[in-house]
Motif scaffolding. Structure first.
Motif, PDB file in Angstrom:
ATOM      1  N   PRO A 112       0.798  -1.227   0.000  1.00  0.00           N
ATOM      2  CA  PRO A 112       0.000   0.000   0.000  1.00  0.00           C
ATOM      3  C   PRO A 112       0.833   1.281   0.000  1.00  0.00           C
ATOM      4  O   PRO A 112       0.384   2.312  -0.495  1.00  0.00           O
ATOM      5  CB  PRO A 112      -0.819  -0.119   1.291  1.00  0.00           C
ATOM      6  CG  PRO A 112      -0.900  -1.587   1.555  1.00  0.00           C
ATOM      7  CD  PRO A 112       0.410  -2.144   1.090  1.00  0.00           C
ATOM      8  N   LYS A 113       2.066   1.224   0.507  1.00  0.00           N
ATOM      9  CA  LYS A 113       2.925   2.408   0.532  1.00  0.00           C
ATOM     10  C   LYS A 113       3.410   2.804  -0.866  1.00  0.00           C
ATOM     11  O   LYS A 113       3.971   3.892  -1.050  1.00  0.00           O
ATOM     12  CB  LYS A 113       4.145   2.156   1.437  1.00  0.00           C
ATOM     13  CG  LYS A 113       3.806   2.028   2.914  1.00  0.00           C
ATOM     14  CD  LYS A 113       3.402   3.349   3.523  1.00  0.00           C
ATOM     15  CE  LYS A 113       3.261   3.241   5.034  1.00  0.00           C
ATOM     16  NZ  LYS A 113       2.869   4.521   5.647  1.00  0.00           N
ATOM     17  N   ALA A 114       3.192   1.922  -1.843  1.00  0.00           N
ATOM     18  CA  ALA A 114       3.566   2.278  -3.217  1.00  0.00           C
ATOM     19  C   ALA A 114       2.683   3.390  -3.759  1.00  0.00           C
ATOM     20  O   ALA A 114       3.057   4.088  -4.704  1.00  0.00           O
ATOM     21  CB  ALA A 114       3.490   1.057  -4.130  1.00  0.00           C
ATOM     22  N   GLY A 115       1.509   3.561  -3.159  1.00  0.00           N
ATOM     23  CA  GLY A 115       0.639   4.668  -3.535  1.00  0.00           C
ATOM     24  C   GLY A 115      -0.176   4.405  -4.783  1.00  0.00           C
ATOM     25  O   GLY A 115      -0.092   3.350  -5.406  1.00  0.00           O
TER      26      GLY A 115
ATOM     27  N   VAL B  23       6.485   4.823  -1.926  1.00  0.00           N
ATOM     28  CA  VAL B  23       7.677   4.073  -1.543  1.00  0.00           C
ATOM     29  C   VAL B  23       7.563   2.642  -2.056  1.00  0.00           C
ATOM     30  O   VAL B  23       6.618   1.922  -1.711  1.00  0.00           O
ATOM     31  CB  VAL B  23       7.876   4.054  -0.012  1.00  0.00           C
ATOM     32  CG1 VAL B  23       9.128   3.262   0.341  1.00  0.00           C
ATOM     33  CG2 VAL B  23       7.959   5.467   0.530  1.00  0.00           C
ATOM     34  N   GLY B  24       8.506   2.235  -2.892  1.00  0.00           N
ATOM     35  CA  GLY B  24       8.520   0.865  -3.383  1.00  0.00           C
ATOM     36  C   GLY B  24       8.368   0.785  -4.890  1.00  0.00           C
ATOM     37  O   GLY B  24       8.322   1.797  -5.592  1.00  0.00           O
ATOM     38  N   LYS B  25       8.281  -0.423  -5.369  1.00  0.00           N
ATOM     39  CA  LYS B  25       8.196  -0.659  -6.812  1.00  0.00           C
ATOM     40  C   LYS B  25       6.883  -0.127  -7.369  1.00  0.00           C
ATOM     41  O   LYS B  25       5.813  -0.305  -6.776  1.00  0.00           O
ATOM     42  CB  LYS B  25       8.324  -2.153  -7.116  1.00  0.00           C
ATOM     43  CG  LYS B  25       8.612  -2.452  -8.577  1.00  0.00           C
ATOM     44  CD  LYS B  25       9.003  -3.912  -8.772  1.00  0.00           C
ATOM     45  CE  LYS B  25       9.416  -4.170 -10.216  1.00  0.00           C
ATOM     46  NZ  LYS B  25       9.805  -5.577 -10.434  1.00  0.00           N
ATOM     47  N   ALA B  26       6.980   0.516  -8.529  1.00  0.00           N
ATOM     48  CA  ALA B  26       5.810   1.138  -9.147  1.00  0.00           C
ATOM     49  C   ALA B  26       5.853   0.957 -10.654  1.00  0.00           C
ATOM     50  O   ALA B  26       6.924   0.895 -11.258  1.00  0.00           O
ATOM     51  CB  ALA B  26       5.771   2.629  -8.816  1.00  0.00           C
ATOM     52  N   ALA B  27       4.664   0.869 -11.251  1.00  0.00           N
ATOM     53  CA  ALA B  27       4.530   0.855 -12.709  1.00  0.00           C
ATOM     54  C   ALA B  27       4.052   2.245 -13.133  1.00  0.00           C
ATOM     55  O   ALA B  27       3.007   2.711 -12.663  1.00  0.00           O
ATOM     56  CB  ALA B  27       3.536  -0.214 -13.143  1.00  0.00           C
ATOM     57  N   LEU B  28       4.815   2.878 -13.997  1.00  0.00           N
ATOM     58  CA  LEU B  28       4.604   4.293 -14.308  1.00  0.00           C
ATOM     59  C   LEU B  28       4.426   4.527 -15.812  1.00  0.00           C
ATOM     60  O   LEU B  28       5.003   3.823 -16.633  1.00  0.00           O
ATOM     61  CB  LEU B  28       5.801   5.117 -13.829  1.00  0.00           C
ATOM     62  CG  LEU B  28       6.200   4.981 -12.364  1.00  0.00           C
ATOM     63  CD1 LEU B  28       7.537   5.678 -12.126  1.00  0.00           C
ATOM     64  CD2 LEU B  28       5.119   5.559 -11.463  1.00  0.00           C
ATOM     65  N   ILE B  29       3.639   5.540 -16.117  1.00  0.00           N
ATOM     66  CA  ILE B  29       3.588   6.110 -17.464  1.00  0.00           C
ATOM     67  C   ILE B  29       4.306   7.442 -17.419  1.00  0.00           C
ATOM     68  O   ILE B  29       4.043   8.276 -16.544  1.00  0.00           O
ATOM     69  CB  ILE B  29       2.136   6.333 -17.935  1.00  0.00           C
ATOM     70  CG1 ILE B  29       1.369   5.013 -18.034  1.00  0.00           C
ATOM     71  CG2 ILE B  29       2.115   7.081 -19.271  1.00  0.00           C
ATOM     72  CD1 ILE B  29       1.804   4.101 -19.150  1.00  0.00           C
ATOM     73  N   ARG B  30       5.230   7.640 -18.342  1.00  0.00           N
ATOM     74  CA  ARG B  30       5.934   8.907 -18.461  1.00  0.00           C
ATOM     75  C   ARG B  30       5.729   9.466 -19.863  1.00  0.00           C
ATOM     76  O   ARG B  30       5.859   8.741 -20.847  1.00  0.00           O
ATOM     77  CB  ARG B  30       7.425   8.723 -18.181  1.00  0.00           C
ATOM     78  CG  ARG B  30       7.731   8.474 -16.719  1.00  0.00           C
ATOM     79  CD  ARG B  30       9.193   8.206 -16.504  1.00  0.00           C
ATOM     80  NE  ARG B  30       9.498   8.097 -15.086  1.00  0.00           N
ATOM     81  CZ  ARG B  30      10.588   7.547 -14.595  1.00  0.00           C
ATOM     82  NH1 ARG B  30      11.488   7.042 -15.418  1.00  0.00           N
ATOM     83  NH2 ARG B  30      10.796   7.491 -13.294  1.00  0.00           N
ATOM     84  N   ALA B  31       5.438  10.753 -19.908  1.00  0.00           N
ATOM     85  CA  ALA B  31       5.213  11.402 -21.200  1.00  0.00           C
ATOM     86  C   ALA B  31       5.867  12.774 -21.197  1.00  0.00           C
ATOM     87  O   ALA B  31       5.783  13.518 -20.208  1.00  0.00           O
ATOM     88  CB  ALA B  31       3.720  11.538 -21.481  1.00  0.00           C
ATOM     89  N   PHE B  32       6.503  13.084 -22.313  1.00  0.00           N
ATOM     90  CA  PHE B  32       7.093  14.400 -22.519  1.00  0.00           C
ATOM     91  C   PHE B  32       6.829  14.770 -23.968  1.00  0.00           C
ATOM     92  O   PHE B  32       7.333  14.107 -24.886  1.00  0.00           O
ATOM     93  CB  PHE B  32       8.594  14.377 -22.224  1.00  0.00           C
ATOM     94  CG  PHE B  32       9.282  15.700 -22.407  1.00  0.00           C
ATOM     95  CD1 PHE B  32       8.902  16.820 -21.679  1.00  0.00           C
ATOM     96  CD2 PHE B  32      10.320  15.828 -23.323  1.00  0.00           C
ATOM     97  CE1 PHE B  32       9.561  18.028 -21.837  1.00  0.00           C
ATOM     98  CE2 PHE B  32      10.991  17.025 -23.500  1.00  0.00           C
ATOM     99  CZ  PHE B  32      10.599  18.131 -22.749  1.00  0.00           C
TER     100      PHE B  32
END
Length: 206
Positions: free
Chosen positions: A147-150, A190-199
């Motif tokens: 849960p701390k991964a947010g 805090v911890g492992k996360a799956a992210l989308i990044r866009a620029f």
């Protein structure tokens, strides 16, 4: 949800830390400072960093506690930010006002997301930059285990690459990717996360 965020931001410490999001900071470093809009800005860490980097900062959030923390941080760092209190429906700026738009973990309900994203895009000048980092749909497995991964527990509020392409059709993408990384942002990222990044850069009209 407003009550949730007010309760979270009531804590004396900055629950996502006082340092900026690393992706936002890295992209701003390569841009000439101008006017930047930071929606859903919470405790102000990104707004204060942008102001310290020479940007004219406008930010908003619907959490009064977030606004208080942001103004306190700005005072501590001796910078000025303009921070409005309000929900997306209540926020209005002149079209094509901003040189950059920073959407950092700004997750909206699926039913409103595309409308909100288009509204925000309209505030950006042609040639202006969008910097976005948020949780991907694959993140559910990580915040279920930790849960701390947010991040939202509702998959509809999480992003896919297709969502970003569809929500921001008038952009040239310099970067659009899904990654897995270890987050360390305060207490709740805090911890492992799956992210989308866009620029990307908003297309100029002829």
């Amino acid at each position: 949800m407003k009550t949730f965020w007010d309760e979270r931001y009531k804590a004396e410490k900055y629950v996502y830390g006082e340092t900026p999001n690393a992706f936002l900071a890295s992209k701003l470093a390569g841009l000439k400072p101008g006017k930047i809009l930071l929606p859903a800005e919470g405790e102000g860490r990104n707004a204060v960093f942008a102001a310290k980097s020479g940007w004219e900062v406008q930010a908003f959030d619907w959490s009064e506690e977030g606004l208080k923390k942001a103004e306190k941080l700005a005072d501590k760092e001796k910078v000025h930010i303009s921070y409005q209190l309000g929900a997306m429906e209540e926020i209005h700026y002149e079209p094509e006002t901003f040189d950059a738009l920073g959407l950092i973990f700004a997750h909206f309900p699926e039913t409103n997301r595309r409308v909100y994203h288009q509204k925000l895009s309209d505030f950006l000048k042609p040639g202006g930059y969008l910097i976005l980092e948020g949780f991907s749909k694959a993140h559910l497995q990580f915040n279920t285990e930790n849960p701390k991964a947010g991040g939202p527990k509702n998959e509809g509020m999480l992003f896919s690459l297709e969502d970003i392409r569809n929500d921001f059709p008038d952009f040239h993408w310099e970067l659009l990717e899904e990654v897995q990384e270890e987050l360390k942002e305060g207490e709740f990222h805090v911890g492992k996360a799956a992210l989308i990044r866009a620029f990307g850069r908003k297309k100029k009209t002829n």
